[in-house]
Design an enzyme around this catalytic site. Structure first.
Site, PDB file in Angstrom:
ATOM      1  N   TRP A 102       0.839  -1.211   0.000  1.00 42.58           N
ATOM      2  CA  TRP A 102       0.000   0.000   0.000  1.00 42.58           C
ATOM      3  C   TRP A 102       0.861   1.242   0.000  1.00 42.58           C
ATOM      4  CZ3 TRP A 102      -4.243  -0.840  -2.154  1.00 42.58           C
ATOM      5  CH2 TRP A 102      -4.900  -2.052  -1.978  1.00 42.58           C
ATOM      6  N   ASP A 171      -1.936   6.834   5.867  1.00 45.62           N
ATOM      7  CA  ASP A 171      -2.990   5.961   5.366  1.00 45.62           C
ATOM      8  C   ASP A 171      -3.357   5.020   6.517  1.00 45.62           C
ATOM      9  OD1 ASP A 171      -4.561   4.037   4.215  1.00 45.62           O
ATOM     10  OD2 ASP A 171      -3.089   3.392   2.728  1.00 45.62           O
ATOM     11  N   LYS A 195     -13.031  -1.345   6.228  1.00 45.61           N
ATOM     12  CA  LYS A 195     -12.481  -2.276   7.213  1.00 45.61           C
ATOM     13  C   LYS A 195     -13.119  -2.004   8.585  1.00 45.61           C
ATOM     14  CE  LYS A 195      -8.742  -2.042   4.151  1.00 45.61           C
ATOM     15  NZ  LYS A 195      -8.973  -3.110   3.218  1.00 45.61           N
TER      16      LYS A 195
END
Ligand SMILES: Cc1ncc(COP(=O)(O)O)c(C=O)c1O
Length: 359
Positions: A102, A171, A195
């Site tokens: 990511w 993030d 999530k």
């Protein structure tokens, strides 16, 4: 039909009380005679929902008034681009910490906009650890320092966040609301909701308002944070359903006792699984011990064939989503806030049986 235990990485398990409440309110929200999805985003009823969602987040995370709370779209992936487009001024350099897949995607977008310095690179080490603050090679006067608080694929997570002179950009897609943290340490935080916050399609952004002023005038209106700040998140039509579910999720977090309580619950769940993995050489946990994530637990078995068998039999036993990300293989259990302790207990029990039969 009975619900299974869902260990998917995202979209992921949602709290059952949230789903039940949404079901109850689905066709007639707040006696409006219509669902939340069918009403104007500028009407009084939705206004109360979006304001409550924001207020709940502000309370849970102690977000100060000089930070804006935005509900945007485009996922965390659009934030990979919006952060540099807004904050990486011409001639400036942004520092990025490369902890995994990511972070790499964020770096790719940063490089499309301007100068990027990789302050630390975990690639050679197969992304199995989070660097110590002393290992970061930061640029004096950097526009910002970007980190990925939890690498969903590798299963590694920051314990303490680095102290940086430049604003910290994070993030937090896969671990926001898993524990308390100090928002004031950050310039900008973003998270795809799917999530720990709600359904996909809504992206939470928490940004220090003065930083939003850095956006170049020529940047497209929708891509500027400062467009979305004055009438928070209502410049265009937001994901009204997503914001509504996020509001219910934050109420559920409150009902559990807040983030301190959730940290305890999450640490306990993770310890149960890591103890099982450490308990026998049959299991081969991936992340370095000091960098282990309490949200995404990754491990391997002796062969890919055995891993495939594990996933297949676990699914049959009502334990879903244990296959590792397609880019790295192996096994992964995502044990987000909404995955109950009983789910982890059932998984550990299944692992014991699996080892007995196949070990
Ligand atoms: C840490 C992290 N960042 C970014 C993303 C990408 O999010 P989105 O699909 O919302 O763009 C994910 C998705 O799983 C993620 O886990």
């Amino acid at each position: 039909m009975a619900r299974i235990f869902n260990f998917q990485a995202g979209p992921a398990a949602l709290p059952l009380p949230v789903l039940e409440k949404a079901k109850e309110e689905m066709t007639d929200y707040a006696a409006a005679g219509m669902s939340i999805m069918e009403m104007s985003h500028r009407g009084k009823t939705f206004d109360a929902v979006i304001k409550a969602a924001e207020a709940n987040l502000r309370r849970l995370l102690s977000i100060p008034d000089d930070y804006a709370v935005l509900f945007l779209q485009g996922g965390a992936s659009l934030q990979f681009a919006m952060v540099p487009l807004n904050l990486l001024g011409a001639g400036k350099t942004a520092d990025y910490v490369n902890t995994g897949s990511w972070a790499e995607k964020a770096i790719k977008e940063g490089k499309l906009v301007g100068n990027v310095n990789i302050a630390w690179d975990g690639k050679g080490d197969k992304f199995m650890k989070i660097p110590a603050e002393s290992e970061l090679r930061l640029t004096p006067g950097a526009a910002y320092v970007h980190i990925t608080s939890n690498e969903t694929i590798g299963g590694i997570q920051y314990g303490a966040y680095p102290k940086t002179e430049a604003p910290l950009a994070a993030d937090m897609s896969s671990d926001i609301l898993c524990r308390p943290f100090d928002v004031k340490r950050f310039g900008i935080i973003y998270a795809g909701a799917q999530k720990n916050l709600g359904p996909s399609g809504v992206t939470l952004v928490i940004i220090r308002k003065d930083l939003a002023e850095r956006a170049p005038e020529k940047l497209s209106t929708m891509l500027k944070y400062k467009t979305h700040i004055p009438e928070p998140s209502l410049y265009n039509t937001p994901n009204t359903w997503g914001v509504y579910i996020l509001k219910l999720v934050t109420e559920w977090v409150d009902s559990l006792g807040g983030l301190d309580k959730l940290r305890q619950i999450n640490e306990k769940k993770a310890a149960l699984l890591y103890d099982a993995l450490d308990g026998s050489p049959y299991w081969k946990p991936c992340a370095r011990k000091d960098s282990r994530s309490i949200m995404n637990v990754t491990w391997r078995l002796g062969s890919e064939a055995l891993e495939e068998k594990f996933v297949k039999e676990a699914t049959k036993a009502g334990l879903d989503g244990l296959k590792g990300h397609r880019s790295v293989g192996g096994l992964r259990a995502s044990i987000y806030n909404a995955v109950p302790a009983e789910g982890v207990q059932a998984l550990v029990q299944f692992m014991k049986e699996f080892e007995r039969k196949n070990g």
